[in-house]
Design an enzyme around this catalytic site. Sequence first.
Site, PDB file in Angstrom:
ATOM      1  N   ALA A 167       0.832  -1.205   0.000  1.00  0.00           N
ATOM      2  CA  ALA A 167       0.000   0.000   0.000  1.00  0.00           C
ATOM      3  C   ALA A 167       0.865   1.252   0.000  1.00  0.00           C
ATOM      4  O   ALA A 167       1.990   1.242   0.463  1.00  0.00           O
ATOM      5  CB  ALA A 167      -0.882   0.000   1.236  1.00  0.00           C
ATOM      6  N   GLY A 178       0.537  -5.416   1.059  1.00  0.00           N
ATOM      7  CA  GLY A 178      -0.440  -5.633  -0.006  1.00  0.00           C
ATOM      8  C   GLY A 178       0.193  -6.273  -1.237  1.00  0.00           C
ATOM      9  O   GLY A 178      -0.480  -7.002  -1.980  1.00  0.00           O
ATOM     10  N   GLU A 219       0.133  -9.824  -0.547  1.00  0.00           N
ATOM     11  CA  GLU A 219      -1.265 -10.289  -0.566  1.00  0.00           C
ATOM     12  C   GLU A 219      -1.754 -10.479  -2.001  1.00  0.00           C
ATOM     13  O   GLU A 219      -2.500 -11.405  -2.299  1.00  0.00           O
ATOM     14  CB  GLU A 219      -2.156  -9.297   0.188  1.00  0.00           C
ATOM     15  CG  GLU A 219      -1.905  -9.337   1.695  1.00  0.00           C
ATOM     16  CD  GLU A 219      -2.763  -8.346   2.451  1.00  0.00           C
ATOM     17  OE1 GLU A 219      -2.653  -7.137   2.152  1.00  0.00           O
ATOM     18  OE2 GLU A 219      -3.542  -8.766   3.320  1.00  0.00           O
ATOM     19  N   GLU A 223       2.792  -5.170   8.169  1.00  0.00           N
ATOM     20  CA  GLU A 223       1.739  -4.239   8.622  1.00  0.00           C
ATOM     21  C   GLU A 223       1.789  -3.963  10.114  1.00  0.00           C
ATOM     22  O   GLU A 223       1.505  -2.861  10.570  1.00  0.00           O
ATOM     23  CB  GLU A 223       0.351  -4.794   8.265  1.00  0.00           C
ATOM     24  CG  GLU A 223      -0.037  -4.653   6.813  1.00  0.00           C
ATOM     25  CD  GLU A 223       0.528  -5.747   5.924  1.00  0.00           C
ATOM     26  OE1 GLU A 223       1.357  -6.548   6.410  1.00  0.00           O
ATOM     27  OE2 GLU A 223       0.143  -5.808   4.750  1.00  0.00           O
TER      28      GLU A 223
END
Length: 682
Positions: A58, A99, A102, A122
């Site tokens: 992100a 992310g 992910e 995170e």
Amino acid sequence: MYQVQLGVAVIRLDRPPVNSLGHGLRQAIHVAVVAAQADASVCALVLVGSDKAFSAGADVGEFGQPAQTAFPLLGDVLSRIDVCSKPVVAAISGVALGGGLELALACHARVALASAKLGLPEVKLGLIPGSGGTQRLPRLIGLVAAHKLIQSGDVQTARQLESTGLLDQVVDSGLLEAAIAMALELSTGKSALPRARDRQLNVQATQAFIDEQCTKLTPRQRQLPANKAVLDALGACAGDFDKGMKTERGLFLELLGSTSAKALRYQFFAEREAVKLPITHQAEVRAVTSVGIVGAGTMGAGIAISVLDAGLKVILLEQDDAALQRGYARVSEHYAGRVTAGKLKAVVAAANESRLHATTDWTQLNQVDMVIEAVFEELSVKQEVFKKIDAHARAGAVLATNTSYLDVDAIASVTRRPQDLLGLHFFSPANVMKLLEVVRGTQTAPDVLATGMAFGRALKKTPVQTGNAFGFIGNRIYNAYRKQCEFMLEEGALPEEVDTALEDFGFAMGPFKVADLSGLDIAWRMRRAQAATRDPRERYVGILDTLCEHGRLGRKTGAGYYTYTDGTPAKSVDAVVRQALEEASVRRGIQRKALTPETIQRRALLAMVNEAALLLTEGVATRISDVDVVLVQGYGFARWQGGPIFWARQQERSTLQAGMQELAEKSGWGFVLADLETILTI
Ligand code: NAI
């Protein structure tokens, strides 16, 4: 959008520098996947990034911004991949973080270069993975391994993760070719597309593991809500996938607005800013490939290790052979210990040590680009040393002092080149601590200051620029804080009450345990040196002096504020300390009264805030956030509390102002109340 190679749509993630998953890139991937699904000439898809990054995850700056709600969110992109009837393979090079990982987890298969770095960091931003990381990862690598990776936030190489089941293939070269081959293989339709979401984990075993981990969370880990949330999210990974995803998302969104996550994001950006000089101060940097270090004690040896670790040459200089031997041994024992512990390869340790040259010959200083002085904290000693450095260092060499408190200008004044001198204030242990205060003397040349900052970055530290004032930024704020804590002892608090209250707030260690650890004698010596000039109206707490007079110099003598058994402090202080406290209260004419943990926290923090505001007004600190970086990086202020100014900004203004008034009253004569507007208005 994509290129077709051998019937495979190669979707290239192309948002330099690190393929952050901002709205633009998310949309581009989504559009490409939809198009490739509909494209009859395509039988499979490969997602590939750049050499530097598959995706670093992100865009931290986008957290909490309105764009965060705009379609497609990362979850929408991943759902799109989930329902894609053609195989999607992730080709991972560089980093795949947060992310970014992910995204790879949602693909049907993953191929990675051995050097690629993967992780879900995170938790370091006070969050949990919010797009399926806690649901897909345990399905692929098992709950125990997934928990370890997510809870630690650690980054590992593809080679390290090779046997975990996370990656289907690890290659040394030919990444794209391998990914295309894998995509073609999957497209033959011999078996159903492998999707992490279709795998099942045992519900009872999952619950038992999570329950066990919950009981293992230390009080310190519980202070950061993300640690518990990781377990709650993982607890939902056995059973229905979509339900688990909902649980994860709910927890993620809750954390996103939490103070701890805001504080960690703030620190993330504050550190990035701190290491840069303001535009007005930027200048060309002098090259530094070799460093002379004068004084090979605790700090000199630690600095030498740090410089050697950065690949530079070191000349270590001492006043006599015996001290030199001791200093040299400190460095070589450090490397031997790292090798024995398996933390460093023997060849690397040998290479580092080979760049170290120890000497008592001052003329050798003419070979280095920078000289760092780390001798005793005594102005006259440092001035004598700098006269010698000045006599031998080559023209243009940067000269630095590692003084903790002394006046950098007074040190520079004995040289013929004050423009070349600055302070480089390392923290102990110097090879471990990230903080480096870069002290600007009145005459320090702009390029010397810029070189100091660049040097800090080369040492992988967080250099923060500060003006030349007693204690610079960190020690000056810490002194104000410790002084306030001493006032509270005199008023009725016990050392363990102060320490516990501040540790509960998030400090790594309370001030009196810290004092015992560093040794009370340093402060005692300084207090005696200042005694003659101290104004009698000043509120002065003599408890530390009393303890030192009893031979209690801290942990090294087995007693200070606390008594120690095998290095462990007793839970509460003993009769000697109690008596010293009571006598101090009587001397001040104070009726001892218990203080609540909240009062202790408020007063200690406000003392920091007040001093920080003064430093900003005086121009010693240039950026508000620099102060918070210094306290977090060098003084054990909890990172997830953001630093004293971040904390102050979370408080009600009226409460803050009332607290400041109370602080001024309690502190008495000589206390300077800062203008809070300096730090509250941006
Ligand atoms: P230390 O006492 O461990 O080492 C000082 C070294 O300097 C000794 O090995 C001594 O032999 C050498 N030395 C003294 N006079 C010398 C001379 N004329 N020529 C060459 N070498 C000489 O002291 P430490 O703790 O390493 O502190 C050094 C400096 O670093 C001080 O200015 C201190 O304030 C500062 N500092 C210390 C920190 C700490 O936590 N110990 C943290 C940050 C800064």
